[in-house]
Design a protein around this motif. Sequence first.
Motif, PDB file in Angstrom:
ATOM      1  N   PRO A 118       0.833  -1.207   0.000  1.00  0.00           N
ATOM      2  CA  PRO A 118       0.000   0.000   0.000  1.00  0.00           C
ATOM      3  C   PRO A 118       0.868   1.257   0.000  1.00  0.00           C
ATOM      4  CG  PRO A 118      -0.730  -1.557   1.678  1.00  0.00           C
ATOM      5  CD  PRO A 118       0.583  -2.056   1.175  1.00  0.00           C
ATOM      6  N   VAL A 119       0.380   2.307  -0.618  1.00  0.00           N
ATOM      7  CA  VAL A 119       1.128   3.555  -0.725  1.00  0.00           C
ATOM      8  C   VAL A 119       1.465   4.115   0.654  1.00  0.00           C
ATOM      9  CG1 VAL A 119       0.922   5.977  -1.428  1.00  0.00           C
ATOM     10  CG2 VAL A 119       0.311   4.150  -3.022  1.00  0.00           C
ATOM     11  N   ALA A 123       5.175   5.075   2.015  1.00  0.00           N
ATOM     12  CA  ALA A 123       5.501   6.397   2.548  1.00  0.00           C
ATOM     13  C   ALA A 123       6.147   6.285   3.921  1.00  0.00           C
ATOM     14  CB  ALA A 123       4.241   7.256   2.609  1.00  0.00           C
ATOM     15  N   GLY A 124       5.609   5.404   4.772  1.00  0.00           N
ATOM     16  CA  GLY A 124       6.188   5.210   6.094  1.00  0.00           C
ATOM     17  C   GLY A 124       7.576   4.601   6.026  1.00  0.00           C
ATOM     18  N   LEU A 125       7.766   3.654   5.119  1.00  0.00           N
ATOM     19  CA  LEU A 125       9.066   2.987   4.981  1.00  0.00           C
ATOM     20  C   LEU A 125      10.143   3.951   4.506  1.00  0.00           C
ATOM     21  CD1 LEU A 125      10.694   0.282   4.871  1.00  0.00           C
ATOM     22  CD2 LEU A 125       9.965   0.102   2.494  1.00  0.00           C
ATOM     23  N   LEU A 126       9.787   4.829   3.571  1.00  0.00           N
ATOM     24  CA  LEU A 126      10.768   5.728   2.969  1.00  0.00           C
ATOM     25  C   LEU A 126      10.839   7.095   3.652  1.00  0.00           C
ATOM     26  CD1 LEU A 126      10.116   4.942  -0.802  1.00  0.00           C
ATOM     27  CD2 LEU A 126      11.828   3.937   0.729  1.00  0.00           C
ATOM     28  N   THR A 129       5.792  11.776   2.549  1.00  0.00           N
ATOM     29  CA  THR A 129       4.334  11.776   2.629  1.00  0.00           C
ATOM     30  C   THR A 129       3.743  10.917   1.514  1.00  0.00           C
ATOM     31  OG1 THR A 129       4.091  13.721   1.195  1.00  0.00           O
ATOM     32  CG2 THR A 129       4.370  14.116   3.566  1.00  0.00           C
ATOM     33  N   ASP A 130       2.558  10.374   1.781  1.00  0.00           N
ATOM     34  CA  ASP A 130       1.924   9.543   0.751  1.00  0.00           C
ATOM     35  C   ASP A 130       1.503  10.375  -0.460  1.00  0.00           C
ATOM     36  OD1 ASP A 130      -0.080  10.840   2.159  1.00  0.00           O
ATOM     37  OD2 ASP A 130      -1.471   9.155   2.109  1.00  0.00           O
ATOM     38  N   GLN A 131       1.225  11.688  -0.261  1.00  0.00           N
ATOM     39  CA  GLN A 131       0.879  12.529  -1.413  1.00  0.00           C
ATOM     40  C   GLN A 131       2.027  12.574  -2.410  1.00  0.00           C
ATOM     41  OE1 GLN A 131       0.460  13.401   1.757  1.00  0.00           O
ATOM     42  NE2 GLN A 131      -1.427  14.583   2.079  1.00  0.00           N
ATOM     43  N   ARG A 132       3.262  12.605  -1.926  1.00  0.00           N
ATOM     44  CA  ARG A 132       4.416  12.634  -2.831  1.00  0.00           C
ATOM     45  C   ARG A 132       4.562  11.301  -3.562  1.00  0.00           C
ATOM     46  NH1 ARG A 132       9.833  14.982  -0.473  1.00  0.00           N
ATOM     47  NH2 ARG A 132      10.172  15.307  -2.726  1.00  0.00           N
ATOM     48  N   ILE A 133       4.260  10.218  -2.882  1.00  0.00           N
ATOM     49  CA  ILE A 133       4.313   8.901  -3.540  1.00  0.00           C
ATOM     50  C   ILE A 133       3.266   8.834  -4.646  1.00  0.00           C
ATOM     51  CG2 ILE A 133       4.048   6.416  -3.224  1.00  0.00           C
ATOM     52  CD1 ILE A 133       6.561   7.515  -1.953  1.00  0.00           C
TER      53      ILE A 133
END
Length: 401
Positions: A118-119, A123-126, A129-133
């Motif tokens: 999941p996105v 985002a948490g791993l990297l 923010t999920d918006q950037r993903i």
Amino acid sequence: MNEKTLFQLALGLTEPWFVSETKFDPAAKRLDLFLDFKRGHVFPCPECGKTGKAHDTEEKSWRHLNFFQHEAYLHARVPRMRCEDHGVRLVEVPWGRKQSGFTLLFEALVMMLAREMPVKAIAGLLGVTDQRIWRVLKHYVMADVERMDLSELSSVGVDETAARRGHNYVSLFVDMDEREVVFVTEGKDAQTIEAFTGHLAGHGGAPEAVTEVVCDMSPAFISGVEAHLPEAAITFDRFHVIKLLNTAVDEVRREEQRTEPSLKSTRYIWLKNPGNLTNAQAATVHGLSRSKLKTARAYRMKLVFREIYRLPGNLAEAAIEGWYQWGIRSRLKPIVEFARMLRRHWDGILRWFTSKLNNGLLEALNSLVQAAKARARGYRSVENFKLMIYLIAGHLGLLPT
């Protein structure tokens, strides 16, 4: 060989670019690499390719792949060159795309992970923010959709899948030969077919070139195909037809169970194929099938209908006509309704014996999409859901180069 040279080789930098400085902060778990270019070098205009010297520079930064457990960033003075035709333009750098903020290798990792995770988890791993993903996904997915070549498309599958709870759907259009999703649009009405033909025409295809369509018996899909794909023959696949017949058998059982206690807890054995029954279930079916139960009669009719699909195409129509006459006179209301459905969709049901198209691929892709949605616990928008469908089921060449 010093650390600057090592990092320069690791990044694959070529002239005029070089690593000018490195900063490593173990406490902050961060590595910063500073890049520069040789003086006097000429750069191509990103618009036309004409070369010119640097006019001035802008400071830019990019998030790179982690250096072990440490976040890594690239920083560079990016030149702006003056083009005779286009004026001052910011030069393109080889390690990142314009206005991304990530290096190409970082984005390649994002695209690879997005097929499996999941996105929000990415985002948490990297640590972004999920918006950037989602912005990275949108760039590469939509770029590949734009490059899609549908000039050879002639066989199409159509299915809908739930985007959210309630009555929110998207429709998937699948190339049945290449086994991949080629178009996704919101809704499940006749307008989705019209939207598909627009997409098809915009990617080298032609509505008149589509000769086969497989879909369910949705009146909206049927009318849409008839209106917008004039040369297409519609196939209703055998699995969908048998599913409707199974539903009719189960309706007979539910009605009869009210007065026949022997039918309690037997629902699933009437829905299974004989070869999939356990020994105990087979014994139950054998015993009840010899009775005068309406359910047993409906079950026998189902088995006979299934065997029709083993016949060659030249015998199929007569066999279905015979079964239709049997079903319409059966006095079993659900079976009578199924027989009437056969007559209403006669051509599409018979078409299977010519096209042999089925919804198995569509169902498999739908399962993949819904599994991804479940892992992500839904998506914030239908647009994000559509992006993920293309990513998972489109088999596009998405990794950045």
